[in-house]
Design an enzyme around this catalytic site. Sequence first.
Site, PDB file in Angstrom:
ATOM      1  N   CYS A   1      88.353 -30.891 -14.808  1.00  0.00           N
ATOM      2  CA  CYS A   1      87.302 -31.537 -14.011  1.00  0.00           C
ATOM      3  C   CYS A   1      88.031 -32.236 -12.875  1.00  0.00           C
ATOM      4  CB  CYS A   1      86.529 -32.542 -14.852  1.00  0.00           C
ATOM      5  SG  CYS A   1      85.478 -33.654 -13.886  1.00  0.00           S
ATOM      6  N   THR A   2      87.540 -32.057 -11.659  1.00  0.00           N
ATOM      7  CA  THR A   2      88.303 -32.548 -10.501  1.00  0.00           C
ATOM      8  C   THR A   2      88.378 -34.080 -10.458  1.00  0.00           C
ATOM      9  OG1 THR A   2      86.326 -32.314  -9.129  1.00  0.00           O
ATOM     10  CG2 THR A   2      87.901 -30.484  -9.128  1.00  0.00           C
ATOM     11  N   HIS A   3      87.420 -34.748 -11.094  1.00  0.00           N
ATOM     12  CA  HIS A   3      87.494 -36.214 -11.152  1.00  0.00           C
ATOM     13  C   HIS A   3      88.711 -36.700 -11.951  1.00  0.00           C
ATOM     14  CE1 HIS A   3      83.287 -36.194  -9.813  1.00  0.00           C
ATOM     15  NE2 HIS A   3      83.360 -37.505  -9.667  1.00  0.00           N
TER      16      HIS A   3
ATOM     17  N   GLU B   1      83.628 -42.550 -10.568  1.00  0.00           N
ATOM     18  CA  GLU B   1      82.575 -42.844  -9.583  1.00  0.00           C
ATOM     19  C   GLU B   1      82.399 -44.354  -9.418  1.00  0.00           C
ATOM     20  OE1 GLU B   1      80.640 -40.823  -7.553  1.00  0.00           O
ATOM     21  OE2 GLU B   1      81.945 -39.170  -8.175  1.00  0.00           O
TER      22      GLU B   1
ATOM     23  N   CYS C   1      84.366 -28.437  -7.828  1.00  0.00           N
ATOM     24  CA  CYS C   1      83.722 -28.971  -9.030  1.00  0.00           C
ATOM     25  C   CYS C   1      83.706 -27.856 -10.072  1.00  0.00           C
ATOM     26  CB  CYS C   1      82.296 -29.402  -8.679  1.00  0.00           C
ATOM     27  SG  CYS C   1      81.334 -29.995 -10.079  1.00  0.00           S
TER      28      CYS C   1
ATOM     29  N   ASP D   1      81.493 -31.508  -4.077  1.00  0.00           N
ATOM     30  CA  ASP D   1      81.633 -31.843  -5.501  1.00  0.00           C
ATOM     31  C   ASP D   1      80.408 -32.671  -5.896  1.00  0.00           C
ATOM     32  OD1 ASP D   1      82.780 -32.289  -8.085  1.00  0.00           O
ATOM     33  OD2 ASP D   1      83.527 -34.234  -7.423  1.00  0.00           O
ATOM     34  N   SER D   2      80.226 -32.847  -7.190  1.00  0.00           N
ATOM     35  CA  SER D   2      79.158 -33.736  -7.667  1.00  0.00           C
ATOM     36  C   SER D   2      79.396 -35.163  -7.184  1.00  0.00           C
ATOM     37  CB  SER D   2      79.109 -33.725  -9.193  1.00  0.00           C
ATOM     38  OG  SER D   2      80.329 -34.227  -9.709  1.00  0.00           O
TER      39      SER D   2
ATOM     40  N   TYR E   1      77.240 -34.255 -12.880  1.00  0.00           N
ATOM     41  CA  TYR E   1      76.480 -33.019 -13.099  1.00  0.00           C
ATOM     42  C   TYR E   1      76.598 -32.560 -14.557  1.00  0.00           C
ATOM     43  CZ  TYR E   1      76.018 -31.757  -8.039  1.00  0.00           C
ATOM     44  OH  TYR E   1      75.700 -31.693  -6.709  1.00  0.00           O
TER      45      TYR E   1
ATOM     46  N   THR F   1      82.211 -27.868 -12.914  1.00  0.00           N
ATOM     47  CA  THR F   1      80.880 -27.737 -13.511  1.00  0.00           C
ATOM     48  C   THR F   1      79.966 -26.899 -12.612  1.00  0.00           C
ATOM     49  OG1 THR F   1      81.242 -29.921 -14.461  1.00  0.00           O
ATOM     50  CG2 THR F   1      79.002 -29.079 -14.514  1.00  0.00           C
TER      51      THR F   1
END
Length: 279
Positions: A194-196, A162, A84, A21-22, A53, A86
């Site tokens: 979005c996985t976040h 993050e 991810c 992932d990013s 990203y 994106t």
Amino acid sequence: MTPAENTGVPVSMAAPIGVFDSGVGGLSVLRAIRQELPDEHLVYVADSANAPYGNRPIDFIEARSMAMVEFLIGRGAKAIVVACNTATVVAVARLRSQFRIPIVAMEPAIKPAVGLTRSRVIGVLATHQTLASDSVHRLCILYGGKVRILLQPCPGWVECVEGGDLLGVETRRIVQSALAPLMKAGADTLVLGCTHYAFLREAITDIVGPGVTLVDSAPAVARELARRISGHRRTSDPLSPACEQFYSTAPLDEATALLSRLWGKQVVVRPVDGGLDCD
Ligand code: DGL
């Protein structure tokens, strides 16, 4: 097609599954994979030094995604999960044309959300790149017939995760400001595109209330992965239990603290050295 047929070389069942992932968001997918595939070795790489990203140029995201997959294949991966959204919309076609192992990727859960809504209004929460993609456009045309689909960018959300701020005042303010137009429009179902964003569930639910359903595609991705590797599943071995390995492009002390917190136990994070620069 199984990995062995695909590559022409024998694939070890004990080889790990590579996930990238990013940043740390893909851990939400890794968790679903661990639940679905308890006997597989998993290798996760977080490109946190380059997250997010979402607002990056397409060439950059493609180059990073290529570098990530090369890194995971270098660690013996028998299959890759692009954890991810994106990277998926920007790079998955190129990844699949360049690498000959199974590559499983994300798709925002628009179809299930359309099946769940009662108010006939759903919101899709994702990065700018994901929302602008042909694949989201196609899903909206396919499933949007009788349902209003609102595409909602979420600036700052990835940075909150993050930075490890999942429930602070500033995070709640940022989350609230993206959700306000969706609530005003009567959305009762929100796609976590979005996985976040899975790590902001509590902040989201605090704002929208328990009557709004959040839909995440991670379990479906894990099931698809299980299907794709069905001929090459690792069997349980009491002498060598399945494990996870973590790598990050971020400074290791920060990466170790955040990955351990989000994974739910203390983990060792290794540096990604060499081979990942794409400048
Ligand atoms: N987890 C990534 C996704 O699913 C975050 C994107 C980003 O880094 O902006 O899209």
